[in-house]
Design a protein around this motif. Structure first.
Motif, short mmCIF file in Angstrom:
data_model
loop_
_atom_site.label_atom_id
_atom_site.label_comp_id
_atom_site.label_asym_id
_atom_site.label_seq_id
_atom_site.Cartn_x
_atom_site.Cartn_y
_atom_site.Cartn_z
N LYS A 60 0.84 -1.19 0.00
CA LYS A 60 0.00 0.00 0.00
C LYS A 60 0.88 1.25 0.00
O LYS A 60 1.62 1.50 0.94
N GLN A 79 -5.26 5.40 -1.41
CA GLN A 79 -5.85 5.34 -2.75
C GLN A 79 -5.09 4.44 -3.72
O GLN A 79 -5.61 4.11 -4.78
N THR A 80 -3.86 4.05 -3.38
CA THR A 80 -3.01 3.34 -4.34
C THR A 80 -2.36 2.13 -3.70
O THR A 80 -1.82 2.22 -2.60
N ASN A 81 -2.41 1.00 -4.40
CA ASN A 81 -1.69 -0.19 -3.94
C ASN A 81 -1.22 -1.02 -5.12
O ASN A 81 -1.79 -0.94 -6.22
N LEU A 107 -1.76 -2.80 -10.47
CA LEU A 107 -1.69 -1.50 -9.80
C LEU A 107 -3.09 -0.92 -9.75
O LEU A 107 -3.72 -0.69 -10.79
N ASN A 108 -3.59 -0.69 -8.54
CA ASN A 108 -4.93 -0.14 -8.35
C ASN A 108 -4.83 1.30 -7.85
O ASN A 108 -4.03 1.60 -6.96
N HIS A 109 -5.66 2.16 -8.42
CA HIS A 109 -5.65 3.56 -7.97
C HIS A 109 -7.08 4.11 -7.98
O HIS A 109 -7.84 3.89 -8.93
N GLN A 110 -7.41 4.84 -6.92
CA GLN A 110 -8.71 5.50 -6.81
C GLN A 110 -8.49 6.99 -7.08
O GLN A 110 -7.95 7.72 -6.25
N PHE A 111 -8.92 7.45 -8.25
CA PHE A 111 -8.74 8.86 -8.61
C PHE A 111 -9.70 9.76 -7.84
O PHE A 111 -9.38 10.90 -7.53
N ASN A 127 -12.43 4.32 -10.04
CA ASN A 127 -11.36 3.38 -9.72
C ASN A 127 -10.80 2.81 -11.01
O ASN A 127 -11.56 2.47 -11.94
N SER A 173 -7.65 0.05 -12.66
CA SER A 173 -6.69 -1.03 -12.41
C SER A 173 -5.91 -1.30 -13.69
O SER A 173 -6.48 -1.47 -14.76
#
Length: 451
Positions: free
Chosen positions: A233, A237-239, A268-272, A277, A279
């Motif tokens: 993590k 918002q990003t992992n 790579l996951n990111h919540q803008f 969301n 990926s």
């Protein structure tokens, strides 16, 4: 009486009266003193009595307060127990080793009316193998099953300074007849590590538009693999999730391809924003048949966007070369010709919009498309070109209705086509006896009771 005599008489009377008056006065003072002492004694006695009564009342009041405290504590404990039982029933279920667990599942009935297509006798998607037009077409068939009925167990147990969590989940979609018990999920999760079988880190279902079909539609995947996974993590918002997985890919002959090394996948996951969301995913692994080796690889991008509350867009894209284990409904990833491996390559995309119509009704419109590379060497290495596809597509619309929380009913219409690289040929004349297109035209229905 002369003056002398009078004086003597008065002196005698004075002498006689003074002692008498003194005694009387003294007696009066004594009596008054005695009376005052009596009154004081009575007052003191009354005061002591009142103090004793007050002391008894205070003790009685203290007893009532203590009794009320006990009652309040018992009531609070009872309320807390009820709240704990209501909020987390799993906490009262424990194994012999002290692990807490929660049992869940559903009873699910699937039915499908096949207007056209569907060579295999099951009510789920088989778009990649539907009969070609004019050759062994099937129509007007009703199929149903309870094979997707599911049983699961979530558990956790304290280990060190944190909980060891896990899941075991099974259904009956194993085997060719869809009536064998199979493992869906079986894994342990400790901190940032996961070990076991669950959704592939590369082909995840998070960005697929909702379907009734238990096997999903073109462009999506419901792949689960044995794996070892680690999550890093960087921020809330990003992992980054990295895993080694066993893809268990097969040749056309259903022979399992030898694996010297597992597949390496990264996501790579990111919540803008709260409503967006994204990926980005990648995978690579070796394909080895006998002594021949080739590298298979793929990339994927998924997005979920809530346009307004109740309206959600989803999209998922893949580009893959040399693999057919992660994404569903593909051509074989590799073929063998003259001792060499020839790889397939494809692009796929799935998009859809889901709309809520209140708390009880929601529906989805979706579309999926898959296009395969037209490699002449790959086509030439295929003995039957009707089994490999040039293009696949499907479009669907569904609606779900939940009259009460444990119950859910769904109805779905789907239409799709496949275009093969070659038509079916007559065994003797080798002339075409069909077109290159097959269609999937059906209505799906589902009834689910969750527990």
């Amino acid at each position: 009486m002369n003056a002398k005599t009078l004086t003597q008489s008065l002196n005698f009377q004075s002498t006689t009266v003074r002692p008498t008056m003194q005694r009387t006065l003294m007696m009066s003072m004594i009596a008054l003193s005695m009376g005052g002492m009596s009154v004081a004694a009575q007052a003191q006695t009354q005061q002591q009595t009142e103090i004793e009564q007050l002391r008894q009342e205070v003790q009685a009041l203290r007893g009532l307060i203590e009794q009320q405290k006990v009652q309040n504590t018992q009531t609070a404990n009872a309320i807390a127990n009820v709240q704990r039982s209501s909020a987390s029933p799993s906490s009262i279920l424990k194994t012999a080793k002290g692990a807490e667990f929660n049992l869940y599942g559903n009873v699910r009935l699937d039915a499908s009316y096949q207007v056209e297509g569907g060579a295999v006798d099951m009510p789920y998607n088989q778009i990649h193998g539907v009969p070609l037009e004019g050759n062994k077409e099937q129509s007007d068939r009703l199929r149903s099953t309870l094979s997707a009925t599911r049983l699961g167990l979530d558990f956790k147990s304290p280990v060190g300074d944190q909980d060891l969590k896990g899941k075991i989940e099974v259904d009956f979609l194993g085997g060719s007849k869809l009536d064998n018990l199979r493992i869906r999920h079986a894994y342990l999760n400790y901190g940032n590590w996961l070990i076991g079988q669950t959704w592939s880190n590369f082909a995840i279902p998070d960005y697929m538009p909702e379907t009734i079909d238990a096997l999903a539609f073109v462009g999506g995947s419901v792949k689960r693999t044995p794996q070892v996974r680690h999550t890093t993590k960087f921020s809330p918002q990003t992992n980054l999730v990295v895993a080694v997985e066993d893809p268990k890919d097969k040749l056309v002959t259903d022979k399992v391809i030898d694996q010297r090394l597992p597949a390496l996948t990264a996501r790579l996951n990111h919540q803008f924003a709260d409503n967006l969301n994204v990926s980005v995913r990648a995978m690579g692994h070796e394909k080895r048949v006998n002594s021949e080796e080739e590298m298979a690889w793929g990339v994927g991008v998924g997005a979920k966007y809530e346009v307004v509350p109740g309206t959600t867009l989803k999209a998922d894209y893949y580009h893959v070369k040399g693999d057919s284990s992660f994404v569903t409904f593909t051509n074989p990833g590799v073929l063998v010709k003259d001792g060499s491996l020839i790889q397939s390559e494809f692009d796929s995309i799935m998009v859809g919009i889901t709309q809520k119509f209140g708390d009880k009704v929601h529906g989805t419109l979706g579309y999926g498309y898959m296009s395969f590379d037209k490699d002449p060497n790959y086509i030439a290495a295929t003995k039957d070109t009707t089994t490999i596809n040039k293009d696949l597509w499907q479009a669907w619309a569904n609606v779900f209705y939940s009259p009460r929380k444990p119950l859910s009913f769904g109805l779905e219409y789907v239409y799709g086509e496949r275009e093969a690289f070659g038509p079916a040929l007559d065994k003797d004349t080798k002339q075409p006896i069909s077109g290159r297109t097959g269609e999937d035209n059906r209505i799906n229905a589902v009834a689910i009771y969750n527990f």
